[in-house]
Design a protein around this motif. Structure first.
Motif, PDB file in Angstrom:
ATOM      1  N   CYS A   5      12.398   6.693 -10.307  1.00 49.84           N
ATOM      2  CA  CYS A   5      11.514   5.719  -9.783  1.00 49.84           C
ATOM      3  C   CYS A   5      11.534   5.915  -8.312  1.00 49.84           C
ATOM      4  O   CYS A   5      12.708   6.311  -7.747  1.00 49.84           O
ATOM      5  CB  CYS A   5      12.037   4.521 -10.283  1.00 49.84           C
ATOM      6  N   HIS A   6      10.373   5.530  -7.799  1.00 51.63           N
ATOM      7  CA  HIS A   6      10.121   5.814  -6.193  1.00 51.63           C
ATOM      8  C   HIS A   6      10.550   4.359  -5.713  1.00 51.63           C
ATOM      9  O   HIS A   6      11.436   4.278  -4.567  1.00 51.63           O
ATOM     10  CB  HIS A   6       9.025   6.098  -5.942  1.00 51.63           C
ATOM     11  N   PHE A   7      10.179   3.327  -6.483  1.00 53.95           N
ATOM     12  CA  PHE A   7      10.676   1.937  -5.865  1.00 53.95           C
ATOM     13  C   PHE A   7      10.864   0.871  -7.100  1.00 53.95           C
ATOM     14  O   PHE A   7      10.655   1.265  -8.432  1.00 53.95           O
ATOM     15  CB  PHE A   7       9.248   1.291  -5.125  1.00 53.95           C
ATOM     16  N   HIS A   8      11.758  -0.271  -6.873  1.00 52.93           N
ATOM     17  CA  HIS A   8      11.989  -1.139  -7.716  1.00 52.93           C
ATOM     18  C   HIS A   8      11.796  -2.403  -6.992  1.00 52.93           C
ATOM     19  O   HIS A   8      12.082  -2.573  -5.842  1.00 52.93           O
ATOM     20  CB  HIS A   8      13.525  -0.982  -7.945  1.00 52.93           C
ATOM     21  N   ILE A   9      10.975  -3.299  -7.815  1.00 53.14           N
ATOM     22  CA  ILE A   9      10.743  -4.455  -7.297  1.00 53.14           C
ATOM     23  C   ILE A   9      11.363  -5.647  -8.343  1.00 53.14           C
ATOM     24  O   ILE A   9      11.234  -5.559  -9.585  1.00 53.14           O
ATOM     25  CB  ILE A   9       9.202  -5.082  -7.424  1.00 53.14           C
ATOM     26  N   ASN A  10      12.514  -6.172  -7.674  1.00 51.58           N
ATOM     27  CA  ASN A  10      13.210  -7.221  -8.674  1.00 51.58           C
ATOM     28  C   ASN A  10      12.530  -8.455  -8.975  1.00 51.58           C
ATOM     29  O   ASN A  10      11.315  -8.705  -8.468  1.00 51.58           O
ATOM     30  CB  ASN A  10      14.503  -7.698  -8.198  1.00 51.58           C
ATOM     31  N   GLU A  11      13.143  -9.132  -9.735  1.00 45.60           N
ATOM     32  CA  GLU A  11      12.523 -10.352 -10.366  1.00 45.60           C
ATOM     33  C   GLU A  11      12.260 -11.440  -9.303  1.00 45.60           C
ATOM     34  O   GLU A  11      11.463 -12.405  -9.382  1.00 45.60           O
ATOM     35  CB  GLU A  11      13.364 -11.306 -11.376  1.00 45.60           C
ATOM     36  N   ARG A  12      12.958 -11.480  -8.066  1.00 46.63           N
ATOM     37  CA  ARG A  12      12.567 -12.329  -6.795  1.00 46.63           C
ATOM     38  C   ARG A  12      11.479 -11.778  -5.988  1.00 46.63           C
ATOM     39  O   ARG A  12      11.168 -12.304  -4.824  1.00 46.63           O
ATOM     40  CB  ARG A  12      13.963 -12.427  -6.085  1.00 46.63           C
ATOM     41  N   ARG A  64      12.582  -2.293  -3.091  1.00 52.60           N
ATOM     42  CA  ARG A  64      13.700  -1.469  -2.653  1.00 52.60           C
ATOM     43  C   ARG A  64      13.041  -0.228  -2.979  1.00 52.60           C
ATOM     44  O   ARG A  64      12.722   0.210  -4.066  1.00 52.60           O
ATOM     45  CB  ARG A  64      14.981  -1.567  -3.375  1.00 52.60           C
ATOM     46  N   GLU A  65      13.364   0.512  -2.119  1.00 47.95           N
ATOM     47  CA  GLU A  65      13.007   2.270  -1.835  1.00 47.95           C
ATOM     48  C   GLU A  65      14.213   3.136  -2.624  1.00 47.95           C
ATOM     49  O   GLU A  65      15.278   2.929  -2.118  1.00 47.95           O
ATOM     50  CB  GLU A  65      12.469   2.746  -0.799  1.00 47.95           C
ATOM     51  N   LEU A  66      13.759   3.579  -3.879  1.00 50.57           N
ATOM     52  CA  LEU A  66      14.843   4.331  -4.584  1.00 50.57           C
ATOM     53  C   LEU A  66      14.781   5.828  -4.306  1.00 50.57           C
ATOM     54  O   LEU A  66      15.999   6.673  -4.119  1.00 50.57           O
ATOM     55  CB  LEU A  66      14.743   4.303  -6.022  1.00 50.57           C
ATOM     56  N   GLU A  67      13.634   6.533  -4.131  1.00 48.33           N
ATOM     57  CA  GLU A  67      13.430   7.834  -3.777  1.00 48.33           C
ATOM     58  C   GLU A  67      12.267   8.101  -2.754  1.00 48.33           C
ATOM     59  O   GLU A  67      11.295   7.051  -2.614  1.00 48.33           O
ATOM     60  CB  GLU A  67      13.074   8.539  -4.956  1.00 48.33           C
ATOM     61  N   PRO A  68      12.497   9.032  -1.592  1.00 52.16           N
ATOM     62  CA  PRO A  68      11.209   9.277  -0.576  1.00 52.16           C
ATOM     63  C   PRO A  68      10.055   9.206  -1.408  1.00 52.16           C
ATOM     64  O   PRO A  68       9.827  10.005  -2.265  1.00 52.16           O
ATOM     65  CB  PRO A  68      11.812  10.330   0.050  1.00 52.16           C
ATOM     66  N   TRP A  69       8.990   8.874  -0.714  1.00 52.36           N
ATOM     67  CA  TRP A  69       7.745   8.476  -1.277  1.00 52.36           C
ATOM     68  C   TRP A  69       6.585   8.607  -0.032  1.00 52.36           C
ATOM     69  O   TRP A  69       6.530   7.773   0.639  1.00 52.36           O
ATOM     70  CB  TRP A  69       7.422   7.601  -2.329  1.00 52.36           C
ATOM     71  N   SER A  70       5.453   9.380  -0.241  1.00 54.28           N
ATOM     72  CA  SER A  70       4.635   9.440   0.726  1.00 54.28           C
ATOM     73  C   SER A  70       3.383   8.887  -0.148  1.00 54.28           C
ATOM     74  O   SER A  70       2.843   9.379  -1.065  1.00 54.28           O
ATOM     75  CB  SER A  70       4.054  10.633   1.310  1.00 54.28           C
ATOM     76  N   ALA A  71       2.631   7.700   0.295  1.00 53.00           N
ATOM     77  CA  ALA A  71       1.667   7.074  -0.438  1.00 53.00           C
ATOM     78  C   ALA A  71       0.307   7.953  -0.821  1.00 53.00           C
ATOM     79  O   ALA A  71       0.014   8.833   0.141  1.00 53.00           O
ATOM     80  CB  ALA A  71       0.988   5.826   0.219  1.00 53.00           C
ATOM     81  N   ASN A  72       0.010   7.891  -1.799  1.00 51.77           N
ATOM     82  CA  ASN A  72      -1.301   8.759  -2.302  1.00 51.77           C
ATOM     83  C   ASN A  72      -2.494   7.647  -2.618  1.00 51.77           C
ATOM     84  O   ASN A  72      -2.296   6.941  -3.664  1.00 51.77           O
ATOM     85  CB  ASN A  72      -0.770   9.483  -3.682  1.00 51.77           C
ATOM     86  N   PRO A  73      -3.475   7.331  -1.678  1.00 55.74           N
ATOM     87  CA  PRO A  73      -4.501   6.491  -1.841  1.00 55.74           C
ATOM     88  C   PRO A  73      -5.603   7.001  -2.886  1.00 55.74           C
ATOM     89  O   PRO A  73      -6.388   5.675  -2.994  1.00 55.74           O
ATOM     90  CB  PRO A  73      -4.783   6.073  -0.495  1.00 55.74           C
ATOM     91  N   SER A 119       0.776  -1.129  -0.032  1.00 57.83           N
ATOM     92  CA  SER A 119      -0.161  -0.025   0.005  1.00 57.83           C
ATOM     93  C   SER A 119       0.678   1.347  -0.024  1.00 57.83           C
ATOM     94  O   SER A 119       0.426   2.436  -0.447  1.00 57.83           O
ATOM     95  CB  SER A 119      -1.094  -0.095   1.073  1.00 57.83           C
ATOM     96  N   GLN A 120       1.806   1.265   0.541  1.00 58.45           N
ATOM     97  CA  GLN A 120       2.815   2.508   0.560  1.00 58.45           C
ATOM     98  C   GLN A 120       3.221   2.737  -1.067  1.00 58.45           C
ATOM     99  O   GLN A 120       3.802   3.977  -1.156  1.00 58.45           O
ATOM    100  CB  GLN A 120       4.188   2.094   1.281  1.00 58.45           C
ATOM    101  N   LEU A 121       3.107   1.870  -2.042  1.00 60.16           N
ATOM    102  CA  LEU A 121       3.476   2.410  -3.325  1.00 60.16           C
ATOM    103  C   LEU A 121       2.306   2.932  -3.984  1.00 60.16           C
ATOM    104  O   LEU A 121       2.466   3.430  -5.352  1.00 60.16           O
ATOM    105  CB  LEU A 121       3.678   0.747  -3.971  1.00 60.16           C
TER     106      LEU A 121
END
Length: 408
Positions: free
Chosen positions: A91-98, A102-111, A47-49
Motif C-alpha cells: 500500500c502507498h497510503f492509509h487513511i484511518n477511520e478518523r 499516512r504515507e506508507l511507501e513513496p509514490w508519485s501521483a499519476n493523474p 490529488s497526490q493519491l
C-alpha cells in the motif's frame, strides 16, 4: 465508467436523497448533492493519491462515506479495511477511520483516469478485488427502486461485504442512509425510529438483540434482511410478527466470490430454483453435503464452510459449518442445530452453544441461554425442564445439551 460520483450526480434538486447522522443529543443531515460536493473538494486535497494503492479503514460514518466517494475513480486500488486491521504490504497510503492520511511507501501521483479496483478481505483474510460494477451487480444492490426509495438504518460495518451492499444500493438508487452512534441498542432503535427508518439489514444475533429491546416495534419497516446463510426460522418469524407489512428476506454474502444471494421468501435455506439459474454470474451448487460456489467466467470453484442437506421439496437447508462442530462420542454435532432448536422455544431471546470436556465422550454440548423473563432460581429450574423436554422431542440424544447456563 461507473463511479460513486456519477451515481450521486443523477439526483436532481427536487428528489435529493440524504445521509442522516445521529449521535447522543446531536443529529445532522446532508443531501447527496452536498456529499458529492464535499467529496469533490476532498478529492482535490488528496490529488497526490492519484493512481496509488490506498487502504481505507471503514466505519459507519458520514466522513468515511465522503472519503469513499472521493477515492473511487482517483486511486488504482481501494483496499477496504475493518477497524484494527493493518494495511497490507504494497500500500502507498492509509487513511484511518478518523480521516488521518499516512504515507506508507513513496509514490508519485499519476493523474490518468483509472477504474478503481475495490479490494476486500475474504473469509480467509486474503484480499480479493472487484470493480464497482461487479459489486453493484449483486441482487440486493440491483433490486433498488428509485421510484420507491427506502430509508436504510445502518447496523453492519461497511468494511464487510454485507454492509457495503447497503451503502452501494443507497448511493446508486437514491435511498436515504441513517448512520447512528449510540451506547446501546435501545438508544439506537430510538434514533432509527426518530429518523423513520424503513429498511434494516443485520446478522441474526443482532436482529434478536434489537427485537429484545422492544423499541423496534415503533419502526415503520418495509424491508428486513437477515444477513446470514444460516438464518433460522424462529428469527425470521419474530421479525415478521413484529412489524406489520414488512417483507422479510435473508442474504448470503460471500466476499471471496464478491456476491450476495438474496432469498426473498422469508424461509430459511435456499429454494431449489436458486441453484438452477444458468445465466447467473456466480452460481451455487451442492457437492455431497457441502455448499460450493462456482464463478461463471473463470470456472473457479470455492468450497464454503457450510454443510447442507435437501428436504423433500428440494430446498437446500444449511445444517451447520464444518468449522463449528463438536465431537460427542465420535458423532459430529453442529452447534447451529442446537441453537436453532432452542430458539424455537418461547422465552428464549438468544442462545449460544459450545462444548465442554467429558472424560467418557470427549465433549458434550453446553448452552448459554438469554432468557430475561426467567430470573429467579425456581423460574430457571422450571424453564430448564421445559427446554430439556423440547430438546428430547427435536434433537438426537448426542445433540442435547448437558449443561444450561442462564443469563439476563
Amino acid at each position: 465508467m461507473s463511479t460513486l460520483q456519477a451515481y450521486l450526480a443523477q439526483f436532481n434538486d427536487k428528489a435529493q436523497p440524504r445521509v442522516h447522522s445521529y449521535a447522543t443529543n446531536v443529529n445532522s443531515t446532508q443531501t447527496f448533492r452536498a456529499v458529492a460536493k464535499q467529496a469533490s473538494s476532498l478529492r482535490q486535497q488528496l490529488s497526490q493519491l492519484a493512481g496509488a494503492r490506498v487502504a481505507l479503514t471503514m466505519t459507519a460514518s458520514s466522513d468515511v462515506l465522503t472519503t469513499l466517494v472521493a477515492l473511487d475513480g482517483l486511486v488504482e486500488e481501494l483496499i477496504v479495511l475493518p477497524v484494527d486491521v493493518n494495511p497490507p504490504s504494497g500500500c502507498h497510503f492509509h487513511i484511518n477511520e478518523r480521516g488521518a492520511l499516512r504515507e506508507l511507501e513513496p509514490w508519485s501521483a499519476n493523474p490518468m483516469p483509472v477504474q478503481t479496483g475495490w479490494s476486500l478481505r475474504d473469509e480467509q483474510g486474503q484480499l480479493v478485488s472487484f470493480t464497482l460494477a461487479e459489486l453493484c451487480n449483486n441482487p440486493l444492490v440491483a433490486s433498488g427502486n428509485r421510484d420507491k426509495p427506502l430509508r436504510w438504518g445502518v447496523l453492519q460495518e461497511p468494511a464487510q461485504l454485507a454492509g457495503l451492499m447497503v451503502w452501494l444500493r443507497a448511493l446508486k438508487h437514491g435511498e436515504d442512509i441513517v448512520l447512528a452512534q449510540a451506547d446501546n441498542l435501545t438508544a439506537l432503535a430510538q434514533m432509527f425510529a426518530h429518523a423513520g427508518v424503513t429498511a434494516i439489514a443485520a446478522p441474526p444475533r443482532l436482529w434478536r438483540s434489537l427485537l429484545a429491546s422492544n423499541e423496534p416495534l415503533r419502526l415503520p419497516l418495509q424491508l428486513a434482511i437477515v444477513n446470514s446463510a444460516m438464518a433460522d426460522a424462529s428469527t425470521l418469524q419474530r421479525i415478521q410478527y413484529s412489524f406489520s407489512g414488512v417483507h422479510v428476506a435473508h442474504a448470503f454474502s460471500h466476499t471471496g466470490a464478491g456476491y450476495s444471494w438474496l432469498v426473498r421468501d422469508g424461509e430459511p435455506g435456499f429454494p431449489a430454483h436458486l441453484l438452477q439459474v444458468s445465466d447467473a454470474p456466480v452460481k451455487l451448487n451442492v457437492v455431497d453435503d457441502s455448499l460450493w460456489i462456482e464463478l461463471g467466467e473463470s470456472g473457479a470453484r470455492i468450497q464454503t464452510d457450510y454443510v447442507v442437506e435437501r428436504n423433500s421439496d428440494g430446498r437446500v437447508m444449511i445444517v451447520g459449518e464444518h468449522s463449528h462442530k463438536v465431537n460427542v462420542g465420535g458423532r459430529d454435532v453442529f452447534v447451529q442445530q442446537v441453537e436453532h432448536a432452542l430458539l424455537a422455544v418461547p422465552g428464549v431471546v438468544d442462545v449460544q452453544a459450545g462444548s465442554m470436556p467429558n472424560p467418557v465422550l470427549g465433549e458434550l454440548i453446553r448452552v448459554d441461554i438469554l432468557a430475561p423473563q426467567h430470573r429467579t432460581v425456581a423460574e430457571r429450574k422450571a424453564f430448564k425442564r421445559q427446554l430439556q423436554d423440547h430438546c428430547r422431542a427435536v434433537l438426537q440424544p448426542w445433540q442435547r445439551p448437558a449443561r444450561y447456563d442462564f443469563h439476563g
